[in-house]
Design an enzyme around this catalytic site. Structure first.
Site, PDB file in Angstrom:
ATOM      1  N   GLU A  43      41.136  28.577  41.864  1.00  0.00           N
ATOM      2  CA  GLU A  43      41.520  29.450  43.114  1.00  0.00           C
ATOM      3  C   GLU A  43      40.146  29.348  44.044  1.00  0.00           C
ATOM      4  OE1 GLU A  43      42.609  34.019  44.301  1.00  0.00           O
ATOM      5  OE2 GLU A  43      41.582  33.589  42.631  1.00  0.00           O
ATOM      6  N   LYS A 116      49.468  34.128  48.662  1.00  0.00           N
ATOM      7  CA  LYS A 116      49.351  35.102  47.311  1.00  0.00           C
ATOM      8  C   LYS A 116      49.845  36.431  47.927  1.00  0.00           C
ATOM      9  CE  LYS A 116      45.613  36.723  44.311  1.00  0.00           C
ATOM     10  NZ  LYS A 116      44.195  36.532  44.181  1.00  0.00           N
ATOM     11  N   CYS A 153      45.945  33.636  40.643  1.00  0.00           N
ATOM     12  CA  CYS A 153      45.448  34.839  40.236  1.00  0.00           C
ATOM     13  C   CYS A 153      45.969  35.973  40.066  1.00  0.00           C
ATOM     14  CB  CYS A 153      43.945  35.074  40.921  1.00  0.00           C
ATOM     15  SG  CYS A 153      42.694  35.534  39.805  1.00  0.00           S
TER      16      CYS A 153
END
Length: 293
Positions: A43, A116, A153
């Site tokens: 990331e 995200k 993540c």
């Protein structure tokens, strides 16, 4: 037989963007030379993990998707090597910012964008200061080497995200990551839990899971984080097939026969026997279900 070879790249990153992108390219070339067709970077690899603290200067690291210098370079590299590259980056979209990923196919085409969904906020991981919650929904893409779903993540802790991607056709799940120590609780080590959660995604959905984490110590003005590496590749039963050290850079490779895995999923009946009519509680934050008279 429908075979794909995947790679997870575990590296440390400096404060020099050009140097980081060059490092990424060098390692992508190495992984490709070893047979990798789908290559996952950690990331936000263009920079240190700047979310350690709230500093407005870091917004200057963001760029729009169109004409993004790193994405253009990775598109050219994907085309040259005939590899699929999921590229994590800091996106500016008008007045707002996202923690995003561009899916680049093996011909260099940008297939789409994922933003995200789950944004953490805690000491050392202050992402809500920088990123708006993603508005793309959970995405999958049919690449040259298979149908791929990606979470970023913190997304990896949520089984709903993994299930949604597999329901939409994902044959492989990818998670670029930046996770390590807890600055206010140095005795707490989430590494084993982090791995087990994603092993569960692999086992419950019967698809391979690949996680690429950064590694090394990064010192900010307020907090210092020690990223614990431990990148891994899990098989469709949740088994760990490849693992990286906690404190060293590494390239992990693994091949999968996606046709064999598809037949395996069908034979187990995991998706045949789902009961979405009973899953209403997950549609609300508090798990409230409307009572029927």
């Amino acid at each position: 037989m429908k075979t794909v070879t995947v790679a997870a790249l575990q590296r440390s990153w400096s404060d020099n963007t050009e140097e980081n992108v060059q490092r990424a390219e060098d390692w992508i070339r190495i992984a490709s030379a070893r047979g990798a067709q789908l290559i996952l970077l950690p990331e936000l690899f263009e920079s240190p993990y700047f979310c350690k603290e709230q500093r407005s200067v870091h917004f200057d690291r963001a760029h729009p998707v169109k004409q993004h210098p790193t994405l253009l370079r990775m598109q050219q590299l994907a085309r040259e090597l005939a590899v699929v590259l999921p590229v994590s980056f800091f996106e500016q979209a008008g007045p707002v910012f996202f923690n995003s990923l561009a899916m680049i196919d093996a011909d260099g085409e940008l297939l789409g964008l994922y933003r995200k969904s789950h944004i953490p906020d805690g000491p050392g991981y202050q992402e809500k200061f920088y990123f708006s919650p993603g508005d793309t929904g959970f995405c999958v893409w049919m690449t040259r080497y298979g149908c791929v779903g990606v979470g970023i993540c913190w997304d990896q802790w949520f089984p709903e995200a993994a299930r949604c991607m597999v329901l939409k056709g994902a044959e492989i799940l990818l998670y670029p990551t930046a996770i390590g120590s807890e600055p206010l609780a140095p005795e707490w080590d989430s590494q084993a839990h982090w791995i087990r959660v994603m092993q569960g995604h692999a086992a419950a959905n019967m698809v391979p899971v690949i996680a690429a984490n950064r590694v090394g110590v990064e010192t900010g003005e307020e907090y210092t984080l020690s990223f614990y590496g431990s990148s891994f590749i899990a098989g469709s039963m949740g088994e760990l097939l490849q693992t990286a050290p906690r404190d060293e850079e590494a390239i992990l490779l693994q091949s999968f026969d996606l046709e064999t895995l598809r037949i395996q999923r069908q034979s187990w009946g995991v998706f045949r026997d789902r009961r979405p009519d009973l899953y209403e509680p997950i549609l609300s934050l508090e798990g409230w279900v409307k009572q029927h008279s």
